[in-house]
Write an enzyme that holds these catalytic residues in place. Structure first.
Site, PDB file in Angstrom:
ATOM      1  N   GLY A 119       0.813  -1.050   0.015  1.00  0.00           N
ATOM      2  CA  GLY A 119       0.545   0.017  -0.086  1.00  0.00           C
ATOM      3  C   GLY A 119       1.126   0.792  -0.454  1.00  0.00           C
ATOM      4  O   GLY A 119      -0.234   2.280   0.597  1.00  0.00           O
TER       5      GLY A 119
ATOM      6  N   HIS B 135       1.873   6.432  -4.854  1.00  0.00           N
ATOM      7  CA  HIS B 135       1.966   4.990  -4.368  1.00  0.00           C
ATOM      8  C   HIS B 135       0.460   4.511  -4.954  1.00  0.00           C
ATOM      9  O   HIS B 135       0.759   3.227  -4.731  1.00  0.00           O
ATOM     10  CB  HIS B 135       3.110   4.947  -3.625  1.00  0.00           C
ATOM     11  CG  HIS B 135       4.711   5.669  -3.339  1.00  0.00           C
ATOM     12  ND1 HIS B 135       5.101   5.116  -4.701  1.00  0.00           N
ATOM     13  CD2 HIS B 135       5.103   5.931  -2.567  1.00  0.00           C
ATOM     14  CE1 HIS B 135       6.547   6.380  -3.747  1.00  0.00           C
ATOM     15  NE2 HIS B 135       6.431   6.881  -2.753  1.00  0.00           N
TER      16      HIS B 135
ATOM     17  N   ARG C 204      -1.934 -12.397  -5.768  1.00  0.00           N
ATOM     18  CA  ARG C 204      -3.754 -12.092  -5.310  1.00  0.00           C
ATOM     19  C   ARG C 204      -4.702 -12.105  -6.800  1.00  0.00           C
ATOM     20  O   ARG C 204      -3.841 -11.845  -7.076  1.00  0.00           O
ATOM     21  CB  ARG C 204      -4.339 -11.828  -4.380  1.00  0.00           C
ATOM     22  CG  ARG C 204      -3.524 -10.273  -4.404  1.00  0.00           C
ATOM     23  CD  ARG C 204      -3.869  -9.382  -3.735  1.00  0.00           C
ATOM     24  NE  ARG C 204      -3.040  -7.932  -2.983  1.00  0.00           N
ATOM     25  CZ  ARG C 204      -3.155  -7.112  -3.679  1.00  0.00           C
ATOM     26  NH1 ARG C 204      -3.866  -7.172  -5.639  1.00  0.00           N
ATOM     27  NH2 ARG C 204      -2.262  -6.536  -3.687  1.00  0.00           N
TER      28      ARG C 204
HETATM   29  P1  ADP Z   1       3.807  -1.433  -2.376  1.00  0.00           P
HETATM   30  O1  ADP Z   1       3.916  -2.758  -2.293  1.00  0.00           O
HETATM   31  O2  ADP Z   1       3.262  -0.450  -1.171  1.00  0.00           O
HETATM   32  O3  ADP Z   1       2.460  -0.570  -3.477  1.00  0.00           O
HETATM   33  P2  ADP Z   1       5.955  -1.146  -4.705  1.00  0.00           P
HETATM   34  O4  ADP Z   1       7.146  -1.711  -4.239  1.00  0.00           O
HETATM   35  O5  ADP Z   1       4.734  -2.065  -5.743  1.00  0.00           O
HETATM   36  O6  ADP Z   1       4.634  -1.125  -2.880  1.00  0.00           O
HETATM   37  O7  ADP Z   1       5.852   0.123  -5.171  1.00  0.00           O
HETATM   38  C1  ADP Z   1       4.735   1.128  -5.292  1.00  0.00           C
HETATM   39  C2  ADP Z   1       5.156   1.637  -6.790  1.00  0.00           C
HETATM   40  O8  ADP Z   1       5.986   2.627  -5.165  1.00  0.00           O
HETATM   41  C3  ADP Z   1       5.589   1.851  -7.397  1.00  0.00           C
HETATM   42  O9  ADP Z   1       4.027   1.423  -8.158  1.00  0.00           O
HETATM   43  C4  ADP Z   1       6.144   3.363  -7.734  1.00  0.00           C
HETATM   44  O10 ADP Z   1       6.143   4.470  -8.104  1.00  0.00           O
HETATM   45  C5  ADP Z   1       7.242   3.424  -6.695  1.00  0.00           C
HETATM   46  N1  ADP Z   1       8.023   2.707  -6.463  1.00  0.00           N
HETATM   47  C6  ADP Z   1       8.464   1.292  -6.139  1.00  0.00           C
HETATM   48  N2  ADP Z   1       9.802   0.979  -6.017  1.00  0.00           N
HETATM   49  C7  ADP Z   1      10.678   2.015  -7.066  1.00  0.00           C
HETATM   50  C8  ADP Z   1      11.558   2.722  -7.573  1.00  0.00           C
HETATM   51  N3  ADP Z   1      12.816   1.950  -7.069  1.00  0.00           N
HETATM   52  N4  ADP Z   1      11.705   3.828  -7.269  1.00  0.00           N
HETATM   53  C9  ADP Z   1      10.921   4.848  -8.155  1.00  0.00           C
HETATM   54  N5  ADP Z   1       9.841   4.372  -7.648  1.00  0.00           N
HETATM   55  C10 ADP Z   1       9.739   3.408  -7.229  1.00  0.00           C
END
Ligand code: ADP
Length: 450
Positions: free
Chosen positions: A164, A235, A291
């Protein structure tokens, strides 16, 4: 096939699962909190059981109550939807111990992918490209600074147990890194009870592109193309579309096949999403969700495959019904998450819907669980519904989306519909020219202020 499916969820996803079960001829059981006695999923399921008070921890996350509901009703399988218990490996194991099937992946895969450090390690082993960063968790500031200098600033501190968008902090320099580490650790501890963090290179203009997969747990797996979820706020995804305006068929097939091959090697069972950041023509794995996802209808619209139906089939032991060459991509689909929030301040706006008119017509799908006179409770997520539009081309899809948004009426509460009405008129959106920070810039520049 299953005799009876209990849906351990609420809202639009509970309705979505009920619809698939009805088509399959499988009786359904809804569970609900006291706050959801009037909810649509309770009315549409064949049976319903109240499992506790409003707070999710006492109801939708209450494992003993859900088990008891299975016992009472004779349900032999549980569909967890998304959120709540959907990525809880222990829950899947407990169900199996009681001879109830969990409609989802094997517990070991949920566990591996739930720990982002372990997930990245697994992805690397399977030949999936990952974001440059620390090999595992970082324990000291000294180690973190050394790794950050190696990969180059800016870096992102992320929580191993993250989800999240929580527990993430950017650091542009060694000075900023120390405080980013302690804030991210504290946030992760508070949100997930686990303060393990790791480092990643912070990408400045990537797109978020994710690949939908489906496997039968026997070594057969396919990919169902991608969804572009770059339009995000804090995010969190706001708008999702497929195919991505940034990919061509060659690039899609290559990354899709890399992911499908990895899923075959894992003997992955069920649906899943492998998420990447995509920058300068390169893919970087960030995480895998084990999921069904909120944005799954985008894929359903362009492949004509019912993902919940397939999820239930393979959970019941069926062999995958399709080969990669059977899957064709047709046209374009966009999903808008209509939330009960103020479109400018994004403050939650629960309350009574006094007038409701969903959008309709050719190529328009509204996945929702609200109705006129329904009161959105303040206890859960703020999703009113998902407006999903399909067209032969992206241009037709946008034209249809504009029309559908004008048709949608939700009175009595604030919704984010005006945000989407503004977005479909923006040149960058029309051109498909955006990355993960685009929406934040648009909002910061007062895109919604007039
Ligand atoms: P969560 O599980 O909290 O959703 P994610 O790893 O899926 O976290 O990342 C969510 C969002 O955060 C991504 O879609 C992107 O927008 C941003 N993000 C994640 N990792 C990076 C990164 N290394 N550089 C820039 N933005 C990132």
């Amino acid at each position: 096939m299953f005799d009876k499916i209990l849906i351990a969820n609420r809202g639009e996803i509970a309705m979505r699962v009920i619809r698939a079960c009805k088509e399959l001829g499988i009786p359904t059981v809804a569970v609900h909190s006291t706050a959801d006695a009037e909810a649509m999923h309770v009315r549409f399921a064949d049976e319903s059981v109240c499992i506790g008070p409003a707070a999710a921890k006492d109801s939708y996350l209450n494992v003993p109550a859900i088990l008891a509901a299975c016992e009472i009703t004779g349900a032999d399988a549980v569909h967890p939807g998304y959120g709540f218990l959907s990525e809880n490996a222990r829950f899947a194991e407990i169900l199996n111990d009681h001879n109830i099937d969990f409609i989802g992946p094997k517990a070991e895969h949920i566990r591996t992918m739930g720990d982002k450090i372990e997930a990245k390690r697994t992805a690397r082993r399977l030949g999936i490209p990952v974001v440059p960063g620390s090999e595992g968790g970082v324990s000291s500031d000294v180690e973190a600074i050394r790794i950050a200098r190696e990969i180059g600033f800016p870096v992102l501190v992320k929580a191993a147990a993250g989800g999240g968008g929580r527990g993430m902090k950017v650091a542009k320099s060694a000075e900023e890194l120390s405080s980013a580490l302690s804030t991210a650790r504290a946030e992760a501890k508070a949100a997930f009870g686990d303060d393990a963090v790791y480092l990643e290179k912070y990408l400045t203009k990537p797109r978020h592109i994710e690949i939908q997969v489906l496997g039968d747990g026997k070594g057969n797996a396919v990919h169902l193309g991608e969804r572009d979820c770059s339009l995000q706020r804090r995010h969190q995804k706001v708008w999702e579309e497929g195919p991505s305006p940034a990919l061509n068929a060659g690039v899609r097939d290559k990354i899709g096949e890399t992911v499908a091959k990895a899923m075959r090697e894992l003997s992955y069972l069920g649906v899943g999403t492998v998420e990447f950041l995509f920058e300068d023509g390169e893919f970087y794995f960030i995480e895998m969700n084990t999921r069904i996802q909120v944005e799954h209808p985008v894929t359903e619209m362009i492949t004509d495959i019912d993902l919940i139906f397939e999820q239930i089939r393979v959970a019941a032991g069926a062999t995958l019904a399709m080969k990669q060459s059977d899957i064709e991509f047709r046209g374009h689909a966009i999903e808008c998450r209509i939330n009960a929030e103020n479109p400018v301040s994004f403050r939650p706006s629960p309350g009574k819907i006094v007038h409701y008119h969903p959008a309709g017509g050719l190529g328009v799908r509204m996945d929702s669980a609200v109705y006129q006179g329904y009161t959105i409770p303040p206890f859960y997520d703020s999703l009113v519904g998902k407006l999903i539009v399909h067209g032969k081309s992206r241009q037709e899809c946008l034209m249809r989306l504009k029309r559908a948004l004008d048709e949608l009426v939700v009175d009595g509460i604030d919704t984010t519909a005006p945000l989407f009405r503004a977005l479909v008129r923006e040149k960058d959106i029309i051109d498909g020219n955006y990355h993960i920070h685009w929406l934040e810039h648009f909002l910061a520049q007062g895109g919604m202020d007039d």
